[in-house]
Structures are given as structure tokens and as C-alpha cells.
Design an enzyme around this catalytic site. Sequence first.
Site, PDB file in Angstrom:
ATOM      1  CE  LYS A 113      -3.975  -1.941   2.285  1.00 12.63           C
ATOM      2  NZ  LYS A 113      -4.714  -1.901   3.584  1.00 12.63           N
ATOM      3  N   GLY A 121      -0.705   0.617   5.945  1.00 17.49           N
ATOM      4  CA  GLY A 121      -0.958  -0.225   7.021  1.00 17.49           C
ATOM      5  C   GLY A 121      -1.921  -1.570   6.620  1.00 17.49           C
ATOM      6  CG  ASP A 122      -3.388  -5.328   5.330  1.00 14.51           C
ATOM      7  OD1 ASP A 122      -4.317  -4.591   4.451  1.00 14.51           O
ATOM      8  OD2 ASP A 122      -3.855  -6.312   5.672  1.00 14.51           O
ATOM      9  CD  GLN A 123      -6.375  -5.589  12.705  1.00 14.43           C
ATOM     10  OE1 GLN A 123      -7.699  -5.558  12.287  1.00 14.43           O
ATOM     11  NE2 GLN A 123      -5.932  -4.751  13.865  1.00 14.43           N
TER      12      GLN A 123
END
Length: 202
Positions: A62, A78-80
Site C-alpha cells: 500500500k 497499514g494492514d491487519q
Amino acid sequence: MSAGFQRQPFVLASASAARRALMAGVGLSVDLQPAELDEEGLRQANPQLGPADMAVRLAEAKALAVSRMRPGVLVLGGDQILEDDGVIVSKADDLKEIAARLRGFRGRTHHLHSGAALARDGAVVWRHVDTAALTVRAFSEAWLATYLEAEGAALTGVVGGYRLEGPGAQLFARIEGDYFTVLGLPLWAVLEALRDHGVIDR
């Protein structure tokens, strides 16, 4: 730009309302530019990556995608990833699927991995991941029905079927790890990285 302690603008490459709120909550002004990314395709192309590493890889992708369009500007991605017994769990399509998922979580512990990355001019300059363990209590079917009615279709937008900053907090018997990690960003590490890169004051 926020007065006082932010020295440079930066871009948040995310459509997440929780991440936007976290930045605003700590007094930072961000330019929002969500990345156009085939997350499922990226996961399938990297089957060797575990859940925590995948969270970082998606955050990097991203940040990189947006940084290539914004020369000279620092970009935060950011990623989860939700991991249940070693398996990566994707967002549910409807409330019926969410109900089944929450029943599966009942009385058990699952993990949330929150990855973050900073990129500038198409190169990653920092990366980090943090993990939280969430133990779901033995809730009743009556409570579940009330919860699903109260939260509604908005739950399909969050991978676990809960928002810790909302009624979903009632789901848990115990959480081990950082609150902000559960919300979707390892905030303390991100803030230190922004200091290191001169975006905010020390």
C-alpha cells in the site's frame, strides 16, 4: 497541518476509518490517499508468508503504490491480518457469516497482526508488525442476537466482526497486547518512526 509538533506533511495510504481516527486523535494531519491494491491476489502470490509477515507485506504494498505517485512525500501504509488457529481469516460477506464466525471464536483465542510501513519515492524505508491475542468470552445466543442487531451490516467492513471501540468490546474475556494494534495500527512504533524521519518533533 497540525500546529506545534508536526514538521512535514505525510500521506496515509488507507481507507480505514480507524486508522484515520488514530492519526487525528494524536493530533496529526494526514493527506488521505487509499491504495488501489488487489489484496487477495497478493496473498495468493505469497503463500509462503505467515499471517504476521503478510500483514507487513500488505502494508508495504500500500505504501509503495501511493509513494510512486507522490514523489518526495513520506507515505504510511497499514494492514491487519486476523489469524485463527494458524489460518488467515478474510472479511465476512454478511451477518449470517459473521454470526457463525463469532460462534467459532467463542471461548477461544485468536490473533490480530497489525503491520505498518513507510515508503518514500517508491522505496520502503521502515516496516513493523505487532500482534495482539484476543480471547472471546462464552457469550450467550441472546447476547449475540442483540449485538448483531445493534451493529448491523457495518460489521462486514471489519475482519473479525467486531469493533473494539464499540459494543464489540463486550465480546472479550481478555486481550493481551496493545489496544491500538487491535484497532489496526502499531501506533507507538509508527510515531517513533515518524520522529526518526523528521515528520514530527522529538
